[in-house]
Design an enzyme around this catalytic site. Structure first.
Site, PDB file in Angstrom:
ATOM      1  N   CYS A 104       0.043  -1.291   0.099  1.00  0.00           N
ATOM      2  CA  CYS A 104      -0.441   0.288  -0.074  1.00  0.00           C
ATOM      3  C   CYS A 104       0.712   1.050  -0.031  1.00  0.00           C
ATOM      4  O   CYS A 104       0.795   2.063  -0.563  1.00  0.00           O
ATOM      5  CB  CYS A 104      -0.996  -0.058   1.319  1.00  0.00           C
ATOM      6  SG  CYS A 104      -2.460  -1.107   1.229  1.00  0.00           S
TER       7      CYS A 104
HETATM    8  C1  BEZ Z   1       0.476  -4.217   1.175  1.00  0.00           C
HETATM    9  O1  BEZ Z   1       0.215  -3.085   1.374  1.00  0.00           O
HETATM   10  O2  BEZ Z   1       1.612  -5.154   1.808  1.00  0.00           O
HETATM   11  C2  BEZ Z   1       0.142  -5.356   2.387  1.00  0.00           C
HETATM   12  C3  BEZ Z   1      -1.875  -5.460   3.055  1.00  0.00           C
HETATM   13  C4  BEZ Z   1      -2.157  -6.187   3.542  1.00  0.00           C
HETATM   14  C5  BEZ Z   1      -2.034  -8.112   3.335  1.00  0.00           C
HETATM   15  C6  BEZ Z   1      -1.330  -7.475   2.732  1.00  0.00           C
HETATM   16  C7  BEZ Z   1      -0.231  -7.155   2.217  1.00  0.00           C
END
Ligand code: BEZ
Length: 211
Positions: free
Chosen positions: A45
């Site tokens: 994210c």
């Molecule tokens: C991420 O943004 O890296 C992420 C968020 C939730 C679960 C897995 C990865």
């Protein structure tokens, strides 16, 4: 009930990093991209928000407003914005909705319980000037989105909203387009003065219309 193409994008009121927003009022007659993130302070994210912030001028050039959502509260988003700037060099330059009660997430079906019953998946809704949903995308949490691809799709959506054409596989701005099958050859000659090539009776190609 999932949101399908052609549906009206549901209106909502929410807190964002840029203050309270009523979606339809905020959007006005522009296009809009509403997209969700699973969670603040997560790696994929963080890279996505930086990538989108860097491309914001490209969305603006297409008259598209951008608004994100994460199920964390707005004060967490503000703290996370510091990390996004550290890592990507980008300021969070669009509103990010805080949705701890999952009101907007539920309204838009952004939580897919068999994937994860707490976090949103990576949803994208492209909404037209008429507030109708023109495109939906769903990615899992583990796969970051390609925002150049989103711009490419928006170019197609905006072109096909204006002219009776469709865009072929891997089409990019400026390349030849397909005459919509519903247009007769006579009508096509009138609509597309640069002519068309019929590769098959149902596959007629014409230069991208402009102007
Ligand atoms: C991420 O943004 O890296 C992420 C968020 C939730 C679960 C897995 C990865």
């Amino acid at each position: 009930m999932s949101i399908r193409l052609g549906d009206e994008a549901p209106d909502f009121a929410a807190d964002t990093t840029q203050g309270p927003v009523r979606f339809h009022e905020w959007k006005g007659s522009s296009w809009a991209v509403l997209f969700s993130h699973p969670k603040d302070f997560t790696p994929v994210c963080t890279t996505e928000l930086g990538a989108l912030a860097a491309l914001k001028p490209e969305f603006e050039r297409r008259n598209v407003k951008v608004i994100g959502l994460s199920v964390d509260p707005v004060d967490a988003h503000h703290r996370w914005a510091g990390d996004i700037a550290d890592v990507t060099g980008q300021r969070l330059n669009f509103p990010l909705i805080g949705d701890p009660e999952r009101r907007v997430s539920d309204l838009y079906g952004m939580i897919h319980p068999n994937a994860n019953d707490t976090f949103t998946v990576r949803s994208v809704f492209v909404v037209g000037p008429d507030n109708k949903v023109k495109l939906t995308l769903t990615y899992p949490a583990s796969t970051g989105r390609n925002f150049e691809e989103l711009l490419r799709v928006i170019d197609s959506l905006q072109l096909t909203a204006r002219y009776s054409v469709a865009t072929p596989a891997d089409w990019k701005q400026g390349e030849d387009v397909i005459v919509a099958p519903a247009v007769s050859d006579d009508d096509a000659r009138a609509r597309f003065p640069r002519g068309f090539v019929a590769k098959k009776p149902y596959l007629r190609v014409t230069p991208q219309p402009t102007g």
